[in-house]
Design an enzyme around this catalytic site. Structure first.
Site, PDB file in Angstrom:
ATOM      1  CE  LYS A   1     -22.549  -6.980 -29.332  1.00 26.05           C
ATOM      2  NZ  LYS A   1     -21.701  -5.908 -29.881  1.00 26.05           N
TER       3      LYS A   1
ATOM      4  N   GLY B   1     -12.293  -7.720 -36.198  1.00 27.85           N
ATOM      5  CA  GLY B   1     -12.072  -6.631 -35.260  1.00 27.85           C
ATOM      6  C   GLY B   1     -10.618  -6.550 -34.857  1.00 27.85           C
ATOM      7  CB  SER B   2      -8.987  -4.802 -32.055  1.00 29.53           C
ATOM      8  OG  SER B   2      -9.476  -5.451 -30.891  1.00 29.53           O
ATOM      9  CB  THR B   3      -4.738  -8.018 -32.850  1.00 29.71           C
ATOM     10  OG1 THR B   3      -4.588  -7.959 -34.278  1.00 29.71           O
ATOM     11  CG2 THR B   3      -3.888  -9.142 -32.305  1.00 29.71           C
TER      12      THR B   3
ATOM     13  N   GLY C   1      -9.693 -10.218 -30.668  1.00 33.88           N
ATOM     14  CA  GLY C   1      -9.608 -11.540 -31.285  1.00 33.88           C
ATOM     15  C   GLY C   1      -8.881 -12.538 -30.415  1.00 33.88           C
TER      16      GLY C   1
ATOM     17  CD  GLU D   1     -10.142  -8.961 -41.578  1.00 36.41           C
ATOM     18  OE1 GLU D   1      -9.081  -8.412 -41.195  1.00 36.41           O
ATOM     19  OE2 GLU D   1     -11.154  -8.345 -41.886  1.00 36.41           O
TER      20      GLU D   1
ATOM     21  CB  CYS E   1      -8.257  -4.616 -40.972  1.00 38.01           C
ATOM     22  SG  CYS E   1      -9.170  -5.345 -42.353  1.00 38.01           S
TER      23      CYS E   1
ATOM     24  CD  GLU F   1      -5.434  -2.209 -36.842  1.00 39.31           C
ATOM     25  OE1 GLU F   1      -5.745  -2.477 -38.011  1.00 39.31           O
ATOM     26  OE2 GLU F   1      -5.826  -2.862 -35.854  1.00 39.31           O
TER      27      GLU F   1
END
Length: 500
Positions: A183, A235-237, A240, A257, A291, A392
Site C-alpha cells: 500500500k 512513515g511518521s511516528t 506508526g 521505521e 527520516c 520532525e
C-alpha cells in the site's frame, strides 16, 4: 503498463491483484501530481474495504497454494530474476518516481540501479533460516527449532523513497516465503504498481505480490484485517503509533521505521571540509525529506561561528531546480501539504527566536512557476528545546545548536523523543567511538553521513521505531520460530502412576 487514458490525457490505473490490473469497487480516483510542474499526470483508485478483502484473499490463497510449494532455492532464483527485471527497467522506474515526488533524477536513478542488489542479497539468504538443535535438561528428548514464514504481509510505504523502502520489505518478506500486499502513499502510487507488474513478468505466481492504492482507508483496513499477519510500515511516528495500537488488538507482528530528529555533531578537531560536505548532504539531500536527515547540527562552541559562516556560504550555493536536470542539486517538496508544513515551520522557528541566516522562503525556478520549491534554510542560535529542534519537519531546514564539550554534546543529542540516527565528526578516533557508544540511535555515522546498505540493519531507538530493516536479521522479522520436541526413549509414562 497500459493504463486507460482519460479525455484530458491523464493516465488512469487500476489495482494490481492476482497479477493483473483490475478496476476498484469504487469509482473514486486520486490525482497524482508532478510537484515540479503542478500538473496532474495520473490517477489511481481510492480502494475500498472490499478491495482490501479481495487483495488479502488473493495473498492468502497464494500463500497456502502455489507459493507454499516453492523451495527456498526457487524463491532465490525468482529474486534474482526480479532484480534483473528492475535493472532492465531502471530508467523508467526512476522517471516515475521523479514525476511523483520531485526528487532529483540522479538520486532516483541511483536508487533504481541499487535495488537489484537488495534482491540478490536476500536471494543469497533465502535458505538462511535453518533453525537449531538444542541441548536439554531432559533425557530421551530431542528438540529442534524451525523458521516458518508469517503469512500475509502488508507493506505500507512512504512517498520520499517509495521503491527503495518497499524493496527493504519485499526482499526479506519474499525470501522467507511470505506473500505481500503493498500500500504505497497516495502521493507516489504509480511506481509501486509498476514494480508489482515487473514481479509478475519475472514469474511470480498470482497473488504473491499485490498492490492497492488509496488514501488512509486501505492502510487502516490492512492494519486491522484478520487475514493479515504482519504490518511493515515506514512513515511518521504518529501514524506508526496508530498502526501499532490498531495492530495490537489482534496481536499482529509489526515492524515500524519511523521519524527522526538526528544530531550531526561537529567537534573542534573535525576535518571541517569533510564535515561540511556531510552536513550539507545530511540535511539537504532529498530536499531534507528523509527520516535520517541530520536536521540538528551540533557544533562545538569555539568553532560555532566559523561553521555557521561556511554553512551559509555552502547553502546559498545549492542550485534548486528542475529535478530532471542533472545540474540541479535540490529538487522540490513532494506535495502541497508538505510544502505548506515546511513554510509553517520556518515561521515557527522565527517566532521562537532562532536566527534565520540562509534561505527561509520559496525558491523561484524559471519555467516551473507552479513548482513546490523551497530554498535550503539554515537557522542559527537554536536552543534544543525549540520546536524546530524537537519536531520532525521533513524538509530542508537545518537547526544549528552550540555545545561546550563531549558531555554537553551527548546530553543535547539524546534530548529528543527520537533515536533514528546520528553523526559524529572528529579526527580523534577514541573520542568518536566514545561518543558514538553513548548516543541513543539505531545508526551512528563516524566522519560520514546518510549511508545505508542491504547488509547492515537500519532502524531506531525510542519513538523512531520497532524492529530493523536490512541485514541478515531482517529475514527473521518475517518468520515465526517453532520449537519441536521429539521423544527418543520408550514413550511417555503415566504421570499419575510413574512406576507402571
Amino acid at each position: 503498463m497500459t493504463p486507460l487514458e482519460t479525455e484530458s490525457g491523464v493516465r488512469r490505473y487500476g489495482l494490481f491483484i492476482d497479477n493483473e490490473f483490475i478496476p476498484a469497487s469504487t469509482e473514486t480516483y486520486i490525482d497524482v501530481t508532478n510537484p515540479a510542474t503542478g500538473e496532474v499526470w495520473a490517477q489511481v483508485p481510492d480502494a475500498s474495504e472490499a478491495d482490501v478483502d479481495r487483495a488479502v484473499a488473493s495473498a492468502r490463497k497464494a500463500f497456502e497454494g502455489d507459493w507454499a510449494g516453492w523451495r527456498a532455492a526457487d524463491r532465490a532464483k525468482f529474486l534474482i530474476r526480479f532484480g534483473q527485471a528492475i535493472a532492465d527497467n531502471a530508467d523508467e522506474i526512476a522517471q516515475l518516481q521523479v514525476d511523483e515526488n520531485g526528487k532529483l533524477i540522479r538520486e532516483m536513478a541511483g536508487q533504481a540501479r541499487l535495488m537489484p542488489e537488495y534482491f540478490n542479497y536476500y536471494a543469497g539468504l533465502a535458505q538462511m533460516p535453518t533453525g537449531n538443535t538444542n541441548p536439554l535438561h531432559l533425557k530421551d528428548i530431542f528438540n529442534y527449532t524451525v523458521r516458518e514464514p508469517l503469512g500475509v504481509v502488508a507493506a505500507i510505504t512512504p512517498w520520499n523513497s517509495p521503491l527503495l523502502l518497499l524493496v527493504w520489505k519485499l526482499g526479506p518478506a519474499l525470501a522467507a516465503g511470505n506473500t505481500v500486499i503493498a500500500k504505497p502513499s497516495e502521493i507516489t502510487p504509480v511506481s509501486t504498481l509498476r514494480i508489482a507488474e515487473l514481479a509478475a513478468e519475472a514469474g511470480l505466481p498470482p497473488g504473491v505480490f499485490n498492490a492497492i492504492t488509496g488514501l488512509g482507508g486501505p492502510g487502516a483496513a490492512l492494519t486491522t484485517h484478520p487475514g493479515v499477519d504482519k504490518i511493515a510500515f515506514t512513515g511518521s511516528t504518529a501514524t506508526g503509533q496508530a498502526i501499532a495500537s490498531a495492530a495490537g488488538k489482534s496481536l499482529k507482528s509489526v515492524s515500524l521505521e519511523l521519524g527522526g530528529k538526528s544530531p550531526n555533531i561537529v567537534f573542534d578537531d573535525a576535518d571541517l571540509d569533510s564535515a561540511m560536505n556531510g552536513l550539507i548532504a545530511g540535511i539537504f539531500g532529498a530536499s531534507g525529506q528523509t527520516c535520517m536527515a541530520g536536521s540538528r547540527i551540533l557544533v562545538q562552541d569555539n568553532i560555532y561561528d566559523e561553521v555557521v559562516e561556511e554553512l551559509v556560504i555552502r547553502t546559498e550555493r545549492i542550485k534548486v531546480g528542475n529535478p530532471q536536470d542533472d545540474t540541479s542539486e535540490m529538487g522540490t517538496i513532494a506535495s502541497k501539504a508538505q510544502y505548506d508544513k515546511v513554510l509553517h515551520y520556518i515561521e515557527v522557528a522565527k517566532n521562537e527566536g532562532a536566527k534565520l541566516v540562509a534561505g527561509g522562503s520559496p525558491a523561484r525556478v524559471e519555467g516551473f512557476e507552479d513548482g513546490l520549491f523551497i530554498r535550503p534554510t539554515v537557522f542559527a542560535n537554536v536552543r534544543n528545546d525549540m520546536r524546530i529542534a524537537q519536531e520532525e519537519v521533513f524538509g530542508p531546514i537545518a537547526a544549528v545548536i552550540p555545545f561546550t564539550d563531549e558531555a554537553d554534546a551527548i546530553r543535547i543529542a539524546n534530548d529528543t523523543e527520537f533515536g533514528l540516527a546520528a553523526g559524529v565528526w572528529s579526527q580523534n578516533i577514541q573520542r568518536a567511538h566514545r561518543v558514538g557508544a553513548q548516543l541513543k540511535a539505531g545508526t551512528v555515522w563516524i566522519n560520514n553521513y546518510r549511508k545505508t546498505g542491504y547488509a547492515t540493519p537500519f532502524g531506531g531507538y525510542k519513538q523512531s521505531g520497532v524492529g530493523r530493516e536490512n541485514g541478515p536479521n531482517a529475514l527473521l522479522e518475517y518468520t515465526e520460530e517453532k520449537s519441536v520436541w521429539v521423544d527418543t526413549g520408550q514413550g511417555v509414562k503415566d504421570p499419575f502412576n510413574p512406576r507402571a
